[in-house]
Enzyme design. Structure first.
Site, PDB file in Angstrom:
ATOM      1  N   GLN A 299       0.744  -1.315   0.042  1.00 43.28           N
ATOM      2  CA  GLN A 299       0.087  -0.030   0.380  1.00 43.28           C
ATOM      3  C   GLN A 299       0.973   1.227  -0.144  1.00 43.28           C
ATOM      4  OE1 GLN A 299      -3.526   0.186   2.576  1.00 43.28           O
ATOM      5  NE2 GLN A 299      -2.609   1.832   3.904  1.00 43.28           N
TER       6      GLN A 299
ATOM      7  N   GLU B  73      -3.673   9.300  18.044  1.00 47.20           N
ATOM      8  CA  GLU B  73      -4.174  10.819  17.932  1.00 47.20           C
ATOM      9  C   GLU B  73      -5.405  11.006  16.924  1.00 47.20           C
ATOM     10  OE1 GLU B  73      -0.930  10.463  20.459  1.00 47.20           O
ATOM     11  OE2 GLU B  73      -1.180   9.933  18.123  1.00 47.20           O
TER      12      GLU B  73
ATOM     13  N   GLU C  78      -8.542  -1.954   6.805  1.00 49.73           N
ATOM     14  CA  GLU C  78      -7.147  -2.076   7.500  1.00 49.73           C
ATOM     15  C   GLU C  78      -7.580  -1.959   8.813  1.00 49.73           C
ATOM     16  OE1 GLU C  78      -2.736  -0.319   7.395  1.00 49.73           O
ATOM     17  OE2 GLU C  78      -4.490   0.904   6.714  1.00 49.73           O
TER      18      GLU C  78
ATOM     19  N   SER D 286       0.915   6.621   2.593  1.00 48.99           N
ATOM     20  CA  SER D 286       1.530   7.663   3.218  1.00 48.99           C
ATOM     21  C   SER D 286       2.672   8.274   2.487  1.00 48.99           C
ATOM     22  CB  SER D 286       2.079   6.797   4.796  1.00 48.99           C
ATOM     23  OG  SER D 286       1.213   6.331   5.564  1.00 48.99           O
TER      24      SER D 286
END
Length: 740
Positions: A484, A725, A602, A487
């Site tokens: 994947q 977060e 995911e 990011s």
């Protein structure tokens, strides 16, 4: 955040909460705590049958069982219902466990007698002729002052450890048996101490044969249920307040710190509720199972109520710390409930000892479930077992490449049975459980497709027919491995802020950019990549979802060495990488919508995975090896706490499955994010607790002593799939409805 699973239980919960709030509104209770801590509400409880719903029908009860009683206790706790209800059902529930001798006592409870359970204290019983004489003073006991029937446990004076159970009628109390009222932490209930001085037990008052494990389960479940109700009230109160309270021209609930506090409160409420729910459903399980879940409920739920109430008060600010607000009453009650449950350390030790010899059974089917499917799958797996083991191992976290075994499983739609036909069997939760049992009974692991487990659902839902034919079956056969490419160094969790660009060229697109933290990129044949195709539109709308062949010219994969010393992630550089038009999924600009599908799969996968760090199994290995710098008792306590975290995850997962089966699941999808965050936090806390046991052995990190590496790998679960977060933001805004 509540115990009910099906519609009937939810109706019971709604009825119980409405009754409690109507019968004893908190504003009325505040006017006269002394009156409401007594029997002023009791007649209404009896008229509505709540006192006897768990008792045998032979004494006028409804024989509803522990799960239904726990639902009512939870809702009464949410309403801060005063008086002797909880103390009475604790005593009557335990009395109902007695194999003989409890008829008179149960009849009294069925007729509406109030009660108390004296299970802790320095009471000793010595044999005297054919009876017993009891001496000592109990610990402070909930509901004892004013109780009409008192169920008591005393230790045998011969130090055998055997407990003698007996009961007292309030009319029996005299010089040898006295109750002294205490000033209660929770002003809505009475507390007292029982002192017995040479008290001769009346004939027929002993209750022999009470199973201590069953008693522990009942007490921990009911007290935990009340704590669960407290956590729910505190969460709702906090969220309502921060939605409407304004500071600096904005709702308090829009500040990230407040959102994270609220999200953590939801997680705490869910874990407490799941622990109690799992304990309640274990009433008919074996002794080893009951011992596990009783300790889990005691360790997890009771303290959660205390912590939740304090968080509520601090979220409310000064008003929450005033006598006029109800928050402190819930806090006081939470402290009282946790006190009755007992100390955390003792329960951690008990759970640790129980976990040395037993594992929790989270199955929800039997061997007779779906026999036709079971027989069909068994026949296929018989053939699979007869084939040679021909899968090829890969490096790192990548799945194995398949051979004849995997091909047969794919053909029979057993590689991913939850996928829709023709790739899977459209298997729901029950079908998946049956298939999993058959794999286990044949000694086979279910196939792992790695990153493809999250990629393929996107292709099935949004890909073209040609893309599905090209990629889905070949991947299920184990012929393709995926990675994947989402990011980026400058984007991180801000996926929409990525800068990798794709420009139109003849026959397709040219991609340029850098990706990072790409699991399996070295081994992958293909990758799914998000790239920006339109810089003129809002950033979420200018993304496109590409399929990249990892052997393409211009793809440069560079392994990243982590703090653990190993290379499990990669960075990928894309330099004029050509992607043909037939490898664009859906349409240009649809990338964000497709990425959400991939990421949601995911997160569900990661939320249900076993613990990779700080696992209870690792603590057991540490204990067996003796390679720790702590005492056995300290290690067992850590095992207990780490086991509690794992049991919470398992209970939440199973509860979510049953909600889906009953059609009562939360439409916000909060359960997935809650599980994901708690799963990560639990691993961090568990691994941290483990390394604190090592002492000087923490200087060494090797295959023989892998405990430090276990801890050094924790960032992977704290960051991977979206940081904690970011997930807390998702929970606060989507599940709790706090303003952005």
């Amino acid at each position: 955040m509540a115990l009910p699973i099906d519609e009937d239980q939810q109706a019971l919960a709604d009825s119980a909460l409405a009754f409690a709030r109507k019968t004893a509104p908190t504003e009325e209770v505040r006017k006269d705590f002394a009156m409401f801590s007594g029997k002023v509400t009791w007649d209404a409880v009896v008229r509505n049958g709540f006192h006897g719903m768990h008792l045998p029908e032979s004494v006028g009860g409804a024989d509803c069982g522990l799960p239904a009683l726990a639902v009512v206790v939870e809702q009464f706790g949410k309403a801060l219902f005063p008086g002797p209800f909880l103390s009475t059902v604790l005593a009557s529930s335990v009395a109902a466990l007695a194999p003989a001798g409890a008829d008179e006592l149960l009849s009294a409870f069925g007729d509406g007698a109030t009660g108390a359970l004296v299970a802790e204290g320095r009471l000793t019983a010595r044999a005297a002729g054919e009876g017993w004489v009891v001496d000592g003073t109990s610990d402070p006991t909930l509901g004892l002052s004013g109780a009409e029937r008192i169920l008591v446990r005393a230790d045998a004076a011969d130090t055998s450890g055997v407990g003698l159970w007996f009961w007292l009628d309030a009319d029996d109390l005299a010089e040898s048996a006295r109750v002294q009222a205490c000033e209660a932490t929770d002003p809505t209930r009475t507390v007292g101490r029982l002192t017995l001085t040479g008290h001769v037990l009346a004939p027929g008052r002993a209750l022999p044969g009470l199973d201590p494990v069953a008693v522990d389960l009942l007490v921990a479940t009911l007290l935990g249920a009340e704590a669960s109700g407290i956590t729910a009230w505190c969460l709702e109160t906090t969220v309502d307040y921060v939605r409407t309270r304004h500071q600096f021209g904005r709702p308090v609930g829009s500040f990230q710190a407040v959102q994270h506090k609220a999200a953590h409160m939801l997680i705490r409420a869910e874990t407490a509720c799941a622990a109690v729910w799992d304990a309640a459903r274990a009433a008919d399980a074996g002794s080893a199972q009951r011992r596990l879940v009783a300790a889990q409920a005691a360790l997890t739920a009771a303290q959660a109520g205390v912590d939740q109430a304090l968080e509520c008060i601090t979220a409310l600010g000064g008003i929450g710390f005033t006598w006029e607000h109800d928050a402190h009453l819930y806090w006081r009650r939470a402290v009282a409930v946790a006190s009755v449950v007992g100390t955390e350390d003792s329960w951690a030790s008990r759970l640790g000892e129980a976990a040395l010899g037993a594992r929790r059974d989270f199955s929800f089917i039997t061997g007779d479930t779906l026999p036709q499917l079971r027989a069909e799958v068994s026949a296929v797996l018989d053939t699979v077992v007869a084939l040679p083991e021909d899968e090829t191992a890969t490096e790192g976290w990548a799945p194995t490449r398949g051979g004849d075994r995997r091909a047969l499983l794919a053909e029979e739609r057993l590689t991913a049975p939850h996928y829709p036909a023709p790739y899977g069997r459209d298997a729901g939760a029950v079908e998946q459980a049956v298939i999993a049992e058959e794999f286990a009974s044949h000694g086979l692991a279910q196939p792992d497709t790695g990153i493809a487990e999250w990629v393929l659902p996107t292709l099935i839902a949004h890909g073209s027919e040609e893309q599905r034919k090209r990629f889905v079956d070949t991947t299920l056969r184990g012929e393709l491995i995926w990675c994947q490419l989402f990011s980026e160094p400058g984007a991180g969790s801000d996926l929409a802020g990525l800068t990798t660009k794709a420009r139109r060229v003849d026959g397709g697109w040219a991609l340029n950019g850098q990706k990072v933290w790409n699991t399996q990129a070295r081994e992958a044949d293909w990758g799914v990549c998000l790239a920006r195709t339109d810089a003129e539109v809002p950033k979420h709308k200018g993304l496109t979802y590409f399929l990249i062949e990892m052997s393409s010219p211009g793809v440069d994969v560079r392994p990243l060495q982590q703090a653990t010393g190993v290379w499990e992630f990669n960075e990928v550089f894309l330099d004029e990488v050509f992607v043909p038009d037939d490898c664009v999924v859906a349409d240009p600009g649809d990338g964000w919508r497709l990425a959400v599908t991939t990421l949601s799969n995911e997160r569900l996968k990661m939320g249900t995975a076993k613990f990779g760090h700080g696992a209870a199994s690792t603590i057991r290995e540490l204990l067996d090896s003796g390679e720790h710098g702590s005492t056995r008792e300290e290690v067992v306590k850590v095992l207990g706490r780490n086991t509690a975290r794992e049991l919470s995850v398992g209970a939440m997962n199973l509860k979510a499955v049953l909600h889906r089966l009953h059609g009562t699941e939360d439409a916000t999808g909060a359960a997935t994010s809650v599980q994901k965050v708690f799963h990560a936090i639990a691993q961090r806390e568990g691994s941290d607790a483990m390394i604190r046991l090592l002492g000087p052995r923490g200087l060494v990190s090797s295959e023989e002593l892998p405990y430090v590496v276990d801890y050094l790998g924790v960032p992977a679960v704290l960051i991977g799939g979206g940081t904690i977060e970011i997930q807390l933001n998702v929970i606060a805004q989507r599940a709790l409805g706090l303003p952005r």
